[in-house]
Write a protein that holds these residues in place. Structure first.
Motif, mmCIF file in Angstrom:
data_model
loop_
_atom_site.group_PDB
_atom_site.id
_atom_site.type_symbol
_atom_site.label_atom_id
_atom_site.label_comp_id
_atom_site.label_asym_id
_atom_site.label_seq_id
_atom_site.Cartn_x
_atom_site.Cartn_y
_atom_site.Cartn_z
ATOM 1 N N HIS A 24 0.335 3.893 -3.064
ATOM 2 C CA HIS A 24 -0.242 5.199 -2.777
ATOM 3 C C HIS A 24 0.796 6.316 -2.701
ATOM 4 O O HIS A 24 0.455 7.458 -2.421
ATOM 5 C CB HIS A 24 -1.028 5.134 -1.463
ATOM 6 N N SER A 71 0.796 -1.224 0.000
ATOM 7 C CA SER A 71 0.000 0.000 0.000
ATOM 8 C C SER A 71 0.832 1.279 0.000
ATOM 9 O O SER A 71 0.520 2.224 -0.741
ATOM 10 C CB SER A 71 -0.968 -0.012 1.186
ATOM 11 N N PRO A 72 1.900 1.381 0.809
ATOM 12 C CA PRO A 72 2.692 2.615 0.770
ATOM 13 C C PRO A 72 3.272 2.920 -0.616
ATOM 14 O O PRO A 72 3.317 4.080 -1.035
ATOM 15 C CB PRO A 72 3.815 2.348 1.794
ATOM 16 N N ARG A 103 3.242 6.693 -0.520
ATOM 17 C CA ARG A 103 3.563 7.111 0.842
ATOM 18 C C ARG A 103 4.919 6.551 1.243
ATOM 19 O O ARG A 103 5.286 5.476 0.808
ATOM 20 C CB ARG A 103 2.512 6.596 1.830
ATOM 21 N N ARG A 104 5.601 7.259 2.102
ATOM 22 C CA ARG A 104 6.890 6.800 2.583
ATOM 23 C C ARG A 104 6.763 6.170 3.966
ATOM 24 O O ARG A 104 5.895 6.511 4.697
ATOM 25 C CB ARG A 104 7.883 7.956 2.643
#
Length: 199
Positions: free
Chosen positions: A196, A192-193, A198-199
């Motif tokens: 999307h 998911s990170p 995201r870090r």
């Protein structure tokens, strides 16, 4: 994150998932005890389902398209008709699943969306195969009788192409979609990170 940056990220993730889907499509294998060996099992809709849940159904469908374009270039053996039909069925799967999930973003909704998408793909497989792929395969590989014989070797009671598709291909395609959905649930959270941005 600017809109341009976000769009570039989504397209980059889409391209990466399409490449993975193409590789998975090449790793197909037969299940001759369940269905004739020319119908192969693969999990190449998995990356498209990931895209559909994380980026939206349009991106999931785009992954299906790019995956099949790449497969036709590097691995095609059916004059493109196999890739066209794979795209249509995959687009139904991830389009339905992604559309439902987009409106109800819960874990339960994701499960129901996946099942609905798999069921829609299974139903769609019957007319897609009946009107598109099998007429072409019959012309390419020696007639519809040879295809029917392959099905009847597993179940002699099945009669006619439509019957074969309903008895064999529909449940097989549903099973295939469910496998993709289960794998998606297993790997979605760890990925998911990345999906999307995201870090």
């Amino acid at each position: 994150m600017t809109k341009t940056h976000d769009r570039v990220r989504k397209l980059t993730v889409t391209a990466m998932l399409a490449a993975v889907g193409c590789v998975l499509m090449m790793l197909d294998f037969p299940l001759p005890m369940l269905i004739p060996s020319f119908v192969k099992m693969d999990v190449s809709e998995l990356p498209a389902l990931l895209a559909s849940f994380s980026l939206g159904p349009v991106y999931g469908i785009l992954v299906c398209l790019l995956k099949n374009v790449l497969a036709a270039i590097f691995h095609g053996s059916t004059g493109g008709i196999g890739e066209v039909c794979n795209f249509l069925m995959g687009a139904v799967f991830v389009g339905v699943a992604g559309w439902i999930y987009q409106h109800h973003k819960t874990r339960k909704a994701a499960a129901l969306a996946s099942l609905a998408g798999a069921a829609a793909m299974a139903v769609a497989s019957v007319p897609i195969n009946y009107f598109l792929s099998y007429p072409v395969y019959a012309a390419m590989f020696g007639g519809i009788d040879l295809i029917l014989e392959a099905y009847q070797a597993i179940n002699p009671n099945v009669d006619g192409l439509l019957g074969c598709l309903i008895v064999f291909n529909l449940p097989f395609t549903l099973f295939k979609g469910i496998i993709d959905a289960v794998l998606c649930f297993l790997i979605y959270k760890p990925l998911s990170p990345i999906l999307h941005g995201r870090r």
